[in-house]
Write a protein that holds these residues in place. Structure first.
Motif, short mmCIF file in Angstrom:
data_model
loop_
_atom_site.label_atom_id
_atom_site.label_comp_id
_atom_site.label_asym_id
_atom_site.label_seq_id
_atom_site.Cartn_x
_atom_site.Cartn_y
_atom_site.Cartn_z
N GLY B 71 0.81 -1.22 0.00
CA GLY B 71 0.00 0.00 0.00
C GLY B 71 0.84 1.26 0.00
N ARG B 72 1.89 1.27 -0.79
CA ARG B 72 2.78 2.42 -0.77
C ARG B 72 3.23 2.83 -2.18
N SER B 73 3.42 4.13 -2.32
CA SER B 73 4.05 4.68 -3.50
C SER B 73 5.06 5.72 -3.05
N THR B 74 6.14 5.85 -3.81
CA THR B 74 7.11 6.90 -3.52
C THR B 74 7.35 7.71 -4.78
N LEU B 75 7.60 8.98 -4.60
CA LEU B 75 8.00 9.88 -5.68
C LEU B 75 9.42 10.32 -5.38
N TYR B 76 10.31 9.91 -6.25
CA TYR B 76 11.73 10.23 -6.11
C TYR B 76 12.05 11.43 -7.00
N ILE B 77 12.64 12.47 -6.40
CA ILE B 77 13.05 13.65 -7.16
C ILE B 77 14.57 13.72 -7.10
N ALA B 78 15.19 13.65 -8.25
CA ALA B 78 16.65 13.69 -8.30
C ALA B 78 17.14 15.12 -8.45
N ALA B 79 18.29 15.39 -7.81
CA ALA B 79 18.96 16.68 -7.94
C ALA B 79 17.98 17.85 -7.82
#
Lengths: 114, 112
Positions: B71-79
């Motif tokens: 039940g999880r989502s992640t949003l990865y933002i680079a730099a």
């Protein structure tokens, strides 16, 4: 440019004075919807429409009306606005009835009722 | 009833840092999950839509992952850049497919 437009963007009015917020999309989408956004409560759905002449209530429909006479337009009507309807309103659209499709949102209408 | 939670509510990072925003949902039977960005006083801009059959979706410096079982989502933002400063919202369709259920958002501030 594919987009959802809303007018007006900002509106200050007085209690009881009927108003309409217009929403239009140029993507030939079947599904359209209205949300309101309030601090601490987040976004909540007011009404939605699966297609022309088909509308239904969302989670917070009290005090609002909608109509869907044309595919591209989905106006939100406040017949007798009250201060608790002060909020940021968003119109959204989606290609079809399928929940698999991406939703697109308009720029928002900030309404203040005094 | 589906509930969507985003923690933390606010996050401040220096420019250049890689960061992760979290989104959790209570019912794993989702159609998809959509990430949005909201600038102050502005509308919602769709960033990424990740379908339930997908594990990841990428757009530029953004990468969204989905783990339905947990039940999880992640949003990865680079730099990260100062222009990334905004509120990030995640949302899933309700069971009937008639509405989106939103988290309350994470407000990101990137300092130069």
């Amino acid at each position: 440019e594919a987009q959802v437009t809303q007018n007006p963007r900002y509106l200050i009015t007085v209690t009881g004075k009927k108003l309409t917020v217009t929403c239009s999309q140029n993507m030939n989408h079947e599904y359209m919807s209205w949300y309101r956004q309030d601090p601490g409560l987040g976004l909540r759905q007011i009404y939605y429409s699966m297609n022309v002449e088909v509308t239904d209530k969302g989670d917070v429909p009290e005090g609002y009306k909608v109509s869907r006479k044309e595919k591209r337009n989905f106006p939100l009507i406040l017949e007798s606005p009250s201060p608790n309807q002060t909020s940021l309103y968003f119109c959204a659209s989606r290609k079809g009835a399928s929940p698999w499709d991406e939703q697109y949102f308009g720029p928002g209408t900030r309404l203040t009722v005094t | 009833k589906q509930e969507v939670t985003q923690i933390p509510a606010a996050l401040s990072v220096p420019e250049g840092e890689n960061l992760v925003l979290n989104c959790s949902f209570t019912d794993s039977a989702i159609y998809n999950l959509q990430w949005f960005r909201q600038d102050p006083g502005k509308g919602l801009t769709s960033l990424l839509l990740i379908q339930s059959s997908q594990r990841e979706q990428t757009s530029g410096r953004l990468n969204a992952s989905l783990d339905k079982s947990s039940g999880r989502s992640t949003l990865y933002i680079a730099a990260s850049q100062p222009g990334d400063s905004a509120t990030y919202l995640c949302a899933v369709p309700n069971q009937a497919g008639t509405a989106l259920i939103f988290g309350k958002g994470t407000t990101l501030s990137v300092s130069s």
